[in-house]
Every structure is written in C-alpha cells, then in structure tokens.
Scaffold this active site. Structure first.
Site: not given
Ligand SMILES: NC(=O)c1ccc[n+]([C@@H]2O[C@H](COP(=O)([O-])OP(=O)(O)OC[C@H]3O[C@@H](n4cnc5c(N)ncnc54)[C@H](OP(=O)(O)O)[C@@H]3O)[C@@H](O)[C@H]2O)c1
Length: 273
Positions: A110, A52
């Site tokens: 990962h 990241y």
């Molecule tokens: N292992 C893997 O391959 C892998 C892949 C993808 C993700 N991940 C991990 O999982 C975490 C979560 O996934 P993600 O970040 O891709 O997606 P997510 O958590 O589903 O969505 C993040 C987005 O949602 C918004 N958001 C957060 N809370 C909200 C709410 N209550 N209402 C409306 N919008 C909201 C955030 O906006 P703001 O930031 O503007 O608040 C951001 O734009 C990642 O950050 C990472 O740590 C792991």
C-alpha cells in the site's frame, strides 16, 4: 471501453475504487449493488485494500463478485506493517477469505514501509508460486522508491493523480511510461472536491456536453499507460464515469486546464492522501 494490459490481463482504463466502502452496515447493500452495476457497465477492474473499512470493503467486494469472479480483475493492497515474510501470506489469506475467492489478480504494497523490500518481494513471489496471486505491485512509490525496488516484475504503481495533483508528470509518470509499467491513478476526480467546480473544468465540460467528473477522468486518461479507479456508489455517477473514456480533450482544453494547474517545472515530493 478502451483497455490496456495490467498484470497479464486486459483491463478497462476505468475501474472502480472502494475506499470508504464497508464502513457503515446501512450502506452495505447500496455499495454491493454499485459495484455490480459498475461490472455490468464494463468497469470490471476493482481496487480494494485490507485497510479500507478494516476489511469491510473487501467483504463488500466479496458480496459483489459472488458468481461473477471470472468477470473481474481484482486488486487488493497489504498494509506496510504486514509486509513481512510471515505477515504477507497471513494478510493475503484474510483478504481472500473476506472476498470469498481463492485468487487476487494483483496484490500491492500500500505504501513504502519499514520491512526490507527484498523481503516483501520474496513473500509476494511465494504467493505467486502458490497460485494465491497473479502479479504484485506497489503504491505510493516515487521514482527513488522504484529505483530502490529495482524489480522488473513489479506490475504497477498506484498513485494520486488528477488535474490538481500533477507533480508526477515531472518524472514519475515518464519514468513508468519508459519502462511500460501501467500507472493506476487514485482520486482521479479529486474526491469530488473543489476540482469539480473549477471554472476551467466547467468550461471544458460545457464544450463537450460532459460533466466535470468526466473531464477530470478524460484528463487523467489522456496519458498513455494510465488507468483511473474512481469510487462511486451513486448509480448515476457510475454511468457517467463509464462514459468518460470516450472523451478526447483538445489542445485548447488542455491549455485551459493548464491555466488553473500548470504542469510541474520541478521535482516535488510525491503527494499522497
Ligand atoms: N493507494 C492509495 O493509497 C489510495 C489512496 C486513495 C484512494 N485509493 C483508491 O482510489 C479510489 C478512488 O479514490 P477516492 O475514492 O479517494 O476518490 P475519487 O474516486 O476521486 O472520488 C470519490 C468521490 O467522488 C464521488 N463521485 C464519483 N463519481 C462521481 C461523478 N461522476 N460525479 C460526481 N461525483 C462523483 C463519489 O461519490 P459517490 O460514492 O456518492 O458516488 C465519492 O464521493 C479509492 O476508492 C481507492 O480504491 C488508493
């Protein structure tokens, strides 16, 4: 906040993701403050990765947890191309330095790569013996990958899971529940895409006087052994997310969501983002 056991620690079922953090220095202060706000709200499980922001997110985490390391359970991930005998300790050392800590609670591969899993596991075990990590685990592993791994020491598998992406309910999730391996659900609110404007999600949100993101999180968390790691920088989002674990969906709510995205009836390849 509801809790469960992950990597020998008691963790909240809602943590904090960090993907897309550490990419823009103008956002850095807001990101640090967001993680700190989250910790204060009880979201003390922080998920990051060397990938990241090419280390930038780990630096943000390091700033956020300064003076608070003991309050936090820290998860980071190693790139598959670093998951070799010599690559893993070097990558771990870089991650520790960026996060200004001497210990990662849970260190994950990962996604499956080309180094033999035995070699990766041996390197993880050495880090554990050296006191650099608490436990190790994997990410983006399907059932066949976990069968290849065949190692009861694996502490978790972090995979994509939300109402739009529920293929894991066919086999991976029951398999993990059967061996009591906690599942870390990534993108639990569908990266704030069209999931949040789906009519079924909106109607269920209306019934609970909740927001669509809270319903998506509550839906993910209705399963035993699941932890959700939404990423949020907006402080309002953090507050909303921290309250989502209190929502209990009814059978009628679940059926309504099923009408938009039915439960899987056959095996599908594991989805990844
Ligand atoms: N292992 C893997 O391959 C892998 C892949 C993808 C993700 N991940 C991990 O999982 C975490 C979560 O996934 P993600 O970040 O891709 O997606 P997510 O958590 O589903 O969505 C993040 C987005 O949602 C918004 N958001 C957060 N809370 C909200 C709410 N209550 N209402 C409306 N919008 C909201 C955030 O906006 P703001 O930031 O503007 O608040 C951001 O734009 C990642 O950050 C990472 O740590 C792991």
């Amino acid at each position: 906040m509801r809790t469960l056991q992950l990597a020998d620690k008691t963790v909240p079922v809602i943590g904090q993701g960090t993907w897309r953090m550490g990419e823009d220095r103008h956002q850095r202060q807001a990101e640090v403050e967001a993680l700190q706000t989250g910790i204060d709200l009880g979201l003390t499980l922080i998920d990051t990765a060397e990938m990241y922001g090419e280390g930038g997110a780990e630096e943000v985490v390091g700033q956020a947890i300064a003076g608070k390391r003991d309050q936090v359970v820290l998860v980071s991930k190693v790139y598959p191309h670093n998951a070799s005998r010599n690559g893993i300790p070097a990558a771990c050392e870089r991650s520790l330095q960026r996060m200004k800590t001497d210990f990662i609670d849970l260190y994950l591969l990962h996604w499956p790569g080309s180094y033999p899993l035995e070699e990766t596991v041996e390197a993880f075990e050495r880090l554990r013996e050296a006191g650099k990590i608490g436990r190790w685990g994997v990410s983006n592993f399907d059932v066949s990958d976990l069968l290849d791994l065949n190692n009861a020491a694996c502490a978790t598998n972090q995979v994509l899971y939300n109402p739009q992406e529920r293929g894991i309910e066919y086999d991976l999730l029951p398999w993990m529940q059967n061996v009591a391996m906690p599942l870390m659900a990534y993108c639990p609110i569908g990266q704030a895409g069209d999931l949040l404007s789906n009519p079924a999600i909106l109607e269920v949100a209306d019934r609970h006087d909740a927001t669509p993101a809270q319903i998506s999180l509550a839906w993910v968390l209705r399963q035993d052994g699941v932890i959700a790691i939404p990423k949020a920088v907006d402080p309002l989002h953090l507050r909303i997310n921290a309250e989502a674990a209190q929502i209990d969906l009814s059978i009628e709510d679940e059926l309504l969501i099923d009408s938009s995205w039915p439960a899987p009836l056959r095996k599908t390849p594991l989805s990844m983002v």
